[in-house]
Design an enzyme around this catalytic site. Structure first.
Site, PDB file in Angstrom:
ATOM      1  N   SER A 144       0.787  -0.996  -0.121  1.00 61.24           N
ATOM      2  CA  SER A 144      -0.589   0.168   0.262  1.00 61.24           C
ATOM      3  C   SER A 144       0.976   0.982   0.126  1.00 61.24           C
ATOM      4  O   SER A 144       2.191   1.317   0.472  1.00 61.24           O
ATOM      5  CB  SER A 144      -1.041   0.041   1.057  1.00 61.24           C
ATOM      6  OG  SER A 144      -1.514   1.027   1.564  1.00 61.24           O
ATOM      7  N   TYR A 157      -2.598  -0.619  11.100  1.00 65.61           N
ATOM      8  CA  TYR A 157      -1.673  -0.963   9.354  1.00 65.61           C
ATOM      9  C   TYR A 157      -1.217  -0.506   8.622  1.00 65.61           C
ATOM     10  O   TYR A 157      -0.377  -1.324   7.549  1.00 65.61           O
ATOM     11  CB  TYR A 157      -3.581  -0.246   9.001  1.00 65.61           C
ATOM     12  CG  TYR A 157      -3.234  -0.610   6.845  1.00 65.61           C
ATOM     13  CD1 TYR A 157      -3.647  -1.476   6.983  1.00 65.61           C
ATOM     14  CD2 TYR A 157      -3.389  -0.204   6.101  1.00 65.61           C
ATOM     15  CE1 TYR A 157      -3.885  -2.250   5.851  1.00 65.61           C
ATOM     16  CE2 TYR A 157      -3.483   0.311   4.716  1.00 65.61           C
ATOM     17  CZ  TYR A 157      -3.847  -1.544   4.290  1.00 65.61           C
ATOM     18  OH  TYR A 157      -3.744  -1.676   3.134  1.00 65.61           O
ATOM     19  N   ALA A 159       2.287   0.287   9.355  1.00 67.63           N
ATOM     20  CA  ALA A 159       3.182  -0.584   9.836  1.00 67.63           C
ATOM     21  C   ALA A 159       2.819  -1.595   9.327  1.00 67.63           C
ATOM     22  O   ALA A 159       4.417  -2.547   8.972  1.00 67.63           O
ATOM     23  CB  ALA A 159       2.933  -0.207  11.114  1.00 67.63           C
ATOM     24  N   LYS A 161       2.495  -2.538   6.478  1.00 68.81           N
ATOM     25  CA  LYS A 161       2.235  -2.862   5.411  1.00 68.81           C
ATOM     26  C   LYS A 161       3.499  -1.893   4.599  1.00 68.81           C
ATOM     27  O   LYS A 161       4.413  -2.255   3.940  1.00 68.81           O
ATOM     28  CB  LYS A 161       1.356  -1.689   4.308  1.00 68.81           C
ATOM     29  CG  LYS A 161       0.237  -2.031   4.351  1.00 68.81           C
ATOM     30  CD  LYS A 161      -0.116  -3.845   3.201  1.00 68.81           C
ATOM     31  CE  LYS A 161      -1.316  -3.810   3.257  1.00 68.81           C
ATOM     32  NZ  LYS A 161      -1.588  -5.331   2.300  1.00 68.81           N
TER      33      LYS A 161
END
Ligand SMILES: NC(=O)c1ccc[n+]([C@@H]2O[C@H](COP(=O)([O-])OP(=O)(O)OC[C@H]3O[C@@H](n4cnc5c(N)ncnc54)[C@H](OP(=O)(O)O)[C@@H]3O)[C@@H](O)[C@H]2O)c1
Length: 296
Positions: A144, A157, A159, A161
């Site tokens: 992402s 989240y 972290a 990705k």
């Protein structure tokens, strides 16, 4: 070394980017496409669609829960029991928890880490020895844009990705010259229509991002899930092709996201994090964003 002849295991196939990715992969004519997620009915419907459009591609459904302890290992074992010899992996399963970090129960973060990150380690560890022995294999990671810099309100989240991106790049340096092609895509915001939209606040931010406490909305350059899927399938198809014109395994899914990534590089991370939090805040609900549970 295109996908032709490969047996591809695609995680997160039941909705959003993953279901589009299934069709894009099938169009590249692998021998077998294995669809996995928790929602069997959605997977079966998608498998029928794949069969209809690409009758030469064998399509299998293997249900699995990557959020459960040992879930990724069980999924791989279930594939092996069915006689599926996985030669390519497309790792798309993922969930997000948007909102203030302390507003979600700790268990939700454990589950998110299992799905977004640990399962990618376990599945890669499962397939790599054989891929290396045969000097043939492909792995695609769906990371992402949030992987590149800290994102307040998506702190955990982002972290996971960032860790996926780091893992993919390190793995590429380890095995990329030994016959195993690694690719990673880093999409920006995608209103993909699945659970992700609810848990990431995508439904709330659909109109744009808020400035000045949400009084002014600026259009947000959402990517279309079919475009992301096409770019991701292309990246998987080409992974391992030599010579690679650009040495990084990262493929951008749109020119806008590519440009935004370059812009991020010129700002200190702490400054970017604050700006990002300021712009995102009005779109994200103060309370928890959704359950992320099976809604089929
Ligand atoms: N949407 C965006 O803005 C965006 C942007 C950048 C990157 N991404 C990434 O793109 C990927 C797909 O996102 P999306 O927007 O397409 O989301 P989505 O529609 O909610 O799809 C998520 C997929 O993950 C699967 N999944 C969720 N929990 C699971 C579990 N416990 N075990 C196994 N599979 C599970 C879901 O299947 P079941 O529920 O059936 O299990 C579903 O197939 C994610 O990795 C996400 O981080 C999304």
């Amino acid at each position: 070394m295109p996908l032709h002849g490969h047996t591809v295991l695609l995680t997160g196939a039941s909705s959003g980017i993953g279901s589009q990715l299934a069709l894009e992969i099938a169009r590249r004519k692998p021998k077998t496409l294995v669809l996995t997620a928790r929602r069997k009915q959605l997977l079966s419907t998608l498998a029928a669609e794949v069969k209809k459009e690409c009758p030469d591609v064998e399509c299998e459904v293997v249900v699995g829960d990557l959020g459960k302890p040992g879930g990724a290992k069980t999924l791989y074992e279930d594939c092996t029991k069915k006689g599926l010899d996985i030669t390519a992996l497309a790792l798309c399963a993922g969930i997000a928890k948007a909102g203030e970090f302390a507003s979600w129960p700790a268990e939700e973060y454990e589950t998110m880490t299992a799905i977004n990150l640990s399962s990618t380690f376990v599945l890669c560890r499962s397939v790599l020895p054989t891929m290396l022995e045969r000097r043939r294999g492909k792995i695609l990671f769906v990371a992402s844009q949030t992987a590149y810099a800290p994102v307040p309100l998506f702190a955990a989240y982002a972290a996971t990705k960032a860790a996926v991106l780091s893992f993919a790049e390190a793995l590429d340096a380890e095995v990329g010259h030994r016959g195993v092609g690694i690719a990673v895509v880093t999409p920006g915001g995608v209103a993909s229509g699945g659970n992700f939209d609810a848990t990431a606040g995508m439904n709330v931010t659909k109109l744009g991002l808020g400035l000045f406490g949400g009084r002014i909305l600026v259009p947000y350059p959402y990517e279309r899930s079919e475009d992301v899927a096409r770019a991701a399938a292309h990246a998987l198809d080409r992974a391992g092709d030599l010579p690679r014109l650009w040495p990084s395994p990262v493929q951008f899914t749109s020119s806008i996201t590519g440009a935004l990534t370059s812009f991020r590089g010129v700002l200190p991370r702490w400054l970017f994090a604050r700006l990002q939090g300021y712009v995102m805040a009005p779109g994200i609900p103060k309370s928890k964003g959704g359950s992320g549970e099976d809604t089929s």
